[in-house]
Design an enzyme around this catalytic site. Structure first.
Site, PDB file in Angstrom:
ATOM      1  N   GLU A  93      31.444  39.640  39.806  1.00  0.00           N
ATOM      2  CA  GLU A  93      31.666  38.413  39.043  1.00  0.00           C
ATOM      3  C   GLU A  93      33.050  37.893  39.273  1.00  0.00           C
ATOM      4  O   GLU A  93      33.413  36.741  39.768  1.00  0.00           O
ATOM      5  CB  GLU A  93      31.658  38.738  37.728  1.00  0.00           C
ATOM      6  N   ASP A  97      33.661  34.257  40.949  1.00  0.00           N
ATOM      7  CA  ASP A  97      34.519  33.292  40.332  1.00  0.00           C
ATOM      8  C   ASP A  97      35.249  32.584  41.149  1.00  0.00           C
ATOM      9  O   ASP A  97      35.445  31.443  41.031  1.00  0.00           O
ATOM     10  CB  ASP A  97      35.285  33.864  39.226  1.00  0.00           C
ATOM     11  N   ASP A 166      28.352  34.763  33.710  1.00  0.00           N
ATOM     12  CA  ASP A 166      28.879  36.158  34.511  1.00  0.00           C
ATOM     13  C   ASP A 166      27.926  36.396  35.617  1.00  0.00           C
ATOM     14  O   ASP A 166      28.375  36.604  36.858  1.00  0.00           O
ATOM     15  CB  ASP A 166      28.938  37.279  33.527  1.00  0.00           C
ATOM     16  N   GLU A 169      28.181  33.843  38.702  1.00  0.00           N
ATOM     17  CA  GLU A 169      29.158  34.134  39.429  1.00  0.00           C
ATOM     18  C   GLU A 169      29.060  35.561  40.314  1.00  0.00           C
ATOM     19  O   GLU A 169      29.508  35.696  41.396  1.00  0.00           O
ATOM     20  CB  GLU A 169      30.584  34.311  38.525  1.00  0.00           C
TER      21      GLU A 169
END
Length: 215
Positions: A93, A97, A166, A169
């Site tokens: 994650e 991101d 979450d 990502e």
């Protein structure tokens, strides 16, 4: 010929007798070892089918299936006795991101050649915020694949915006590791293309930003 026929009749008689008395080789019944093995094979086949369908939706076939599994594993799904946060999707994650931010920034830079820094920044914030990521996750049905603890699953965790964002990502991070920047960029462009052309939201004041962050 008479001797051969007699031998065949004797052999047939022995087989029939053996079958009748239960001396023949036993066959596995529904409650024996064959059932769990069959069930296991069926589960594995279902998992492969689900993975193939997901890969088709995101446009990337994984060379390392373990990466895909980790991208969908929340900490609550891990056994407490051997739980390591690194076995969940958290690291992926984190990576996803930043990959998402870079790819979307690149897309915006090319899509809006006359936009100033402020407009590009607002558009970027809209496209990478958790609500946008959760919306993308819903559009490709990521919720069904998420591994959660029983209590979190029973509480509707698969439909929660924060968890979906979450996982979205984390999936980007997994694709980046598995296929590099080109693969991650291709997937993001495919899933964010229509959102890219949506009107930018007006500049928000500090109070609004704080309220959204608190929520």
């Amino acid at each position: 010929s008479h001797i051969l026929n007699r031998a065949m009749n004797d052999e047939t008689s022995d087989i029939q007798t053996s079958s009748a008395t239960g001396d023949a080789s036993p066959q596995p019944d529904a409650g024996g070892e064959a059932a769990p093995a069959k069930k296991k094979r069926g589960k594995a086949a279902a998992e492969r089918e689900a993975r193939t369908a997901l890969e088709a939706r995101i446009g990337h076939k994984f060379a390392d299936a373990a990466l895909l599994a980790t991208a969908f594993t929340r900490v609550s799904a891990l056994k407490k006795a051997t739980r390591k946060r690194s076995d969940s999707y958290q690291r992926l994650e984190f990576l996803g991101d930043h990959v998402l931010g870079l790819v979307v920034s690149d897309m915006l830079f090319g899509e809006f050649p006359r936009a100033d820094e402020g407009e590009l920044s607002r558009r970027l914030a809209d496209l990478v915020r958790k609500e946008a990521c959760a919306d993308v996750a819903r559009s490709i049905d990521l919720g069904a694949a998420i591994r959660l603890g029983s209590s979190e699953s029973n509480a509707g965790g698969r439909s929660r915006t924060a968890i979906l964002a979450d996982v979205c990502e984390a999936l980007i991070g997994a694709v980046f590791i598995d296929g590099g920047y080109p693969a991650a960029s291709k997937m993001i462009e495919r899933l964010w293309e229509q959102r890219m052309r949506a009107p930018a939201r007006p500049l928000r004041d500090a109070k609004t930003i704080l309220q959204e962050w608190a929520q």
